[in-house]
Design an enzyme around this catalytic site. Structure first.
Site, mmCIF file in Angstrom:
data_model
loop_
_atom_site.group_PDB
_atom_site.id
_atom_site.type_symbol
_atom_site.label_atom_id
_atom_site.label_comp_id
_atom_site.label_asym_id
_atom_site.label_seq_id
_atom_site.Cartn_x
_atom_site.Cartn_y
_atom_site.Cartn_z
ATOM 1 N N THR A 194 44.239 35.940 39.121
ATOM 2 C CA THR A 194 43.113 35.010 39.025
ATOM 3 C C THR A 194 43.582 33.560 39.118
ATOM 4 O O THR A 194 44.755 33.251 38.958
ATOM 5 C CB THR A 194 42.357 35.172 37.689
ATOM 6 O OG1 THR A 194 43.225 34.739 36.637
ATOM 7 C CG2 THR A 194 41.937 36.603 37.452
ATOM 8 N N CYS A 195 42.605 32.677 39.343
ATOM 9 C CA CYS A 195 42.862 31.231 39.395
ATOM 10 C C CYS A 195 42.932 30.663 37.986
ATOM 11 O O CYS A 195 42.562 29.504 37.779
ATOM 12 C CB CYS A 195 41.748 30.536 40.156
ATOM 13 S SG CYS A 195 41.912 30.664 41.922
ATOM 14 N N ASP A 196 43.342 31.433 37.027
ATOM 15 C CA ASP A 196 43.416 30.956 35.655
ATOM 16 C C ASP A 196 44.887 30.850 35.287
ATOM 17 O O ASP A 196 45.631 31.821 35.358
ATOM 18 C CB ASP A 196 42.699 31.921 34.713
ATOM 19 C CG ASP A 196 42.473 31.308 33.350
ATOM 20 O OD1 ASP A 196 43.457 30.829 32.750
ATOM 21 O OD2 ASP A 196 41.325 31.307 32.887
ATOM 22 N N ASN A 251 36.545 35.560 38.189
ATOM 23 C CA ASN A 251 37.011 35.217 39.544
ATOM 24 C C ASN A 251 36.424 36.147 40.607
ATOM 25 O O ASN A 251 36.929 36.204 41.722
ATOM 26 C CB ASN A 251 38.547 35.265 39.644
ATOM 27 C CG ASN A 251 39.220 33.983 39.196
ATOM 28 O OD1 ASN A 251 40.177 33.537 39.790
ATOM 29 N ND2 ASN A 251 38.705 33.339 38.161
ATOM 30 N N ASN A 300 42.303 30.176 46.012
ATOM 31 C CA ASN A 300 43.290 30.914 45.236
ATOM 32 C C ASN A 300 44.580 30.980 46.050
ATOM 33 O O ASN A 300 44.558 31.391 47.210
ATOM 34 C CB ASN A 300 42.745 32.317 44.940
ATOM 35 C CG ASN A 300 43.549 33.063 43.897
ATOM 36 O OD1 ASN A 300 44.724 32.765 43.678
ATOM 37 N ND2 ASN A 300 42.937 34.043 43.254
#
Lengths: 377, 377
Positions: free
Chosen positions: A324-326, A367, B91
């Site tokens: 994920t973009c986390d 996401n 991403n």
């Protein structure tokens, strides 16, 4: 750690995307091991560990009882074939309308740790049996419990007296030594506290019957853990030390210990890269991470065994992260994880010991990734 | 922080169970504030912050572009009315088959931070534009970024040269100063790094066009934060300082700043109790916690404003926890949270500033609790 059946299933069905595969043969073996280790205790499987219908059905057929955290989990256990007498509503935090729904379904065993919760149960489930949870220290657990559940033993006495006064059946005491507890002495102190509560109540003419010893039985991740037999011996010894000839009815609530080692997650390497040319650790990005089911890697608490088809090759530590973009979605960074240097994009990895606390922790759609799929074989 | 429209909605519809209510008027105001603050930048809303179709539709209608983390988020943006030219696949960790799917949908703008990702894009989306993310320090952010995304600026130069060699359009540089960044100087260092990459590429005859300044724009929780105007001034100043007359095209990717303050969660007090008679802090248990949508309370990182109907009464600090049987499901404990002493079981509380990163973080069914419901008004 993945069984041959799990490997065969993945090889033949080739599921796309990350997924958990649970081998029911291992669950069956675990259930029997608990039965053998503590033949005098009733087993209440902690549904929250893995509520897959096939797992619940197997355990219901084998005679298991069920520890539930919500009305939905009660329904799941009943759909699997357990009648309400085999179900405990083990959450100490319940809405009164959920207590009423459980009562209407026939559930008559409830956890409490406060006067306020006793009042709700007296109103919504009159006459029910209650057990009060006492606080334990949790030292030695890999996933230690906070003080969220339970009260000090002296207050447990008051809570159970109050339950008796309100017409409930004050039935017993519960504790939880902490999840993935590998210190066999941990049960001793909690059993001593239970005996204290039994004695105090007896002096007021209230006879408690049951000690709910909770879960905490570990599954094997990377380190060896004591066997179910060893736990059984330690627990039996502590019960006899403190209760002597007047052994109470006992309950155990294995969750992780019942299903943890029964499952493996198949994942895929999405990217292997570095942040600079200076020879720092590689970053290996998988298609599953903290928000896709591996929440228990939080603070790197649980270190899952990860295997690949290249494990005969030379190994090198790397940082493992999710897709994920986390930026918090990093699994192992403080203690880098050795993986084959030859590992490459598109490779499959197996993450073992993931039968418990994975599918249900997965986020709905963070996401835009779908929740972890699960196959029970 | 909840708007009158949110309060009216809850009062009139009386939804059962915890839920998020998002006020589109606030989202609209936020979008216009970003437009005014940075009129020369294109806005790419970070879909992951809140992918509710109504939010995406409003922003698509207002002319927003979209930053997406997965193919599913690309589809959501397109379903809301954005064509593919308005979508960035932001991403840096993508499966090659997902790049191919995005390419087939018409998306032509991709984030990278490694040679390996460039190779995938060259194969699966030939001719696409790529921007390379550079690492920033993240100091001053409340939810700081790890080193998961980006590479050092010198390596970004190499990555973009490589993209050019593989036939891609090396389009620009991106950075992210860290979510909820309140240090206005944070952009300056990252813009300086971007200029470094622009200059290095120019010397090799490759002209970059775009600086993607990411997100990080904060929403107001309990503390005051600088206004969008203040951010705009700081960023414009830094761009002029470093790029002079040759200002690049710029992009911003607000997520939390666009929707955070537009939402409030309605929750219910399930239990108020103590652990002993010694006068320790009360424990207040809500019907929502870390696994039901409030994951960003992890390490007590974000302190949401919580209001009740009793806030005129005397306050006392308490520990706030969620409803699951997970001992990690505690929201505020290290710094107890003041709530009215009169607060009681069944009371409703409003948790403000919860429009971002709540619904999607919610777990599928942990403990049998259903995911956070959402109403967009």
């Amino acid at each position: 750690m993945a069984t041959d059946r799990i490997r065969d299933f993945i090889r033949t069905t080739r599921p796309d995307g990350p997924c958990l595969v649970v081998d029911l043969d291992v669950v069956r073996d675990n259930y029997r091991a608990f039965e053998r280790a503590l033949p005098d205790s009733r087993i209440f499987y902690a549904v929250k560990a893995n509520p897959a219908p096939e797992v619940l059905k197997l355990l219901a057929d084998m005679g298991s009882n069920f520890d539930t955290a919500s009305v939905r989990e009660i329904e799941l256990a009943m759909e699997a074939g357990a009648d309400a007498t085999r179900i405990s509503y083990g959450n100490t935090i319940k809405k009164e309308r959920d207590i009423a729904r459980a009562h209407a379904l026939g559930v008559s065993l409830f956890a409490v740790d406060s006067h306020e919760e006793v009042e709700k149960i007296a109103r919504a489930a009159p006459g029910a049996r209650v057990f009060c949870r006492v606080l334990t220290s949790g030292e030695g657990a890999e996933w230690p419990l906070s003080r969220k559940f339970g009260c000090v033993p002296q207050m447990a006495v008051d809570v159970l007296v109050y339950a008796h006064q309100l017409g409930l059946t004050s039935y017993g005491v519960s504790f939880h030594v902490g999840s993935q507890m590998t210190n066999l002495d941990a049960w001793d102190a909690a059993i001593a506290d239970s005996k204290y509560v039994f004695d105090k109540l007896a002096r007021q003419g209230i006879v408690l019957e049951m000690v709910n010893m909770g879960g905490g039985f570990p599954t094997r991740y990377l380190k060896d853990v004591p066997s179910a037999e060893a736990y059984g011996q330690a627990i039996k010894g502590a019960l006899i030390d403190h209760f002597g000839n007047q052994l109470p009815e006992t309950i155990i609530e294995p969750g992780r210990g019942m299903v943890g080692n029964a499952g493996a997650i198949k994942a895929e390497v999405v990217l292997v890269s570095r942040k600079s040319d200076l020879g720092e650790n590689r970053w290996v990005y998988l298609d599953i991470g903290k928000f896709g089911g591996l929440a228990e890697t939080m603070d790197e608490a649980i270190r899952y065994p990860i295997t690949t088809d290249r494990d005969a090759d030379e190994m090198e530590p790397c940082i493992i992260a999710g897709p994920t973009c986390d930026s918090a979605d990093v699994l192992y960074e403080n203690t880098p994880y050795p993986l084959p240097i030859s590992l490459t994009i598109g490779d499959e990895v197996l993450i073992g010991g993931t039968g418990a606390y994975t599918t249900t922790y997965a986020s709905v759609a963070f996401n835009g990734f779908e929740p972890l799929r699960s196959y029970v074989i």
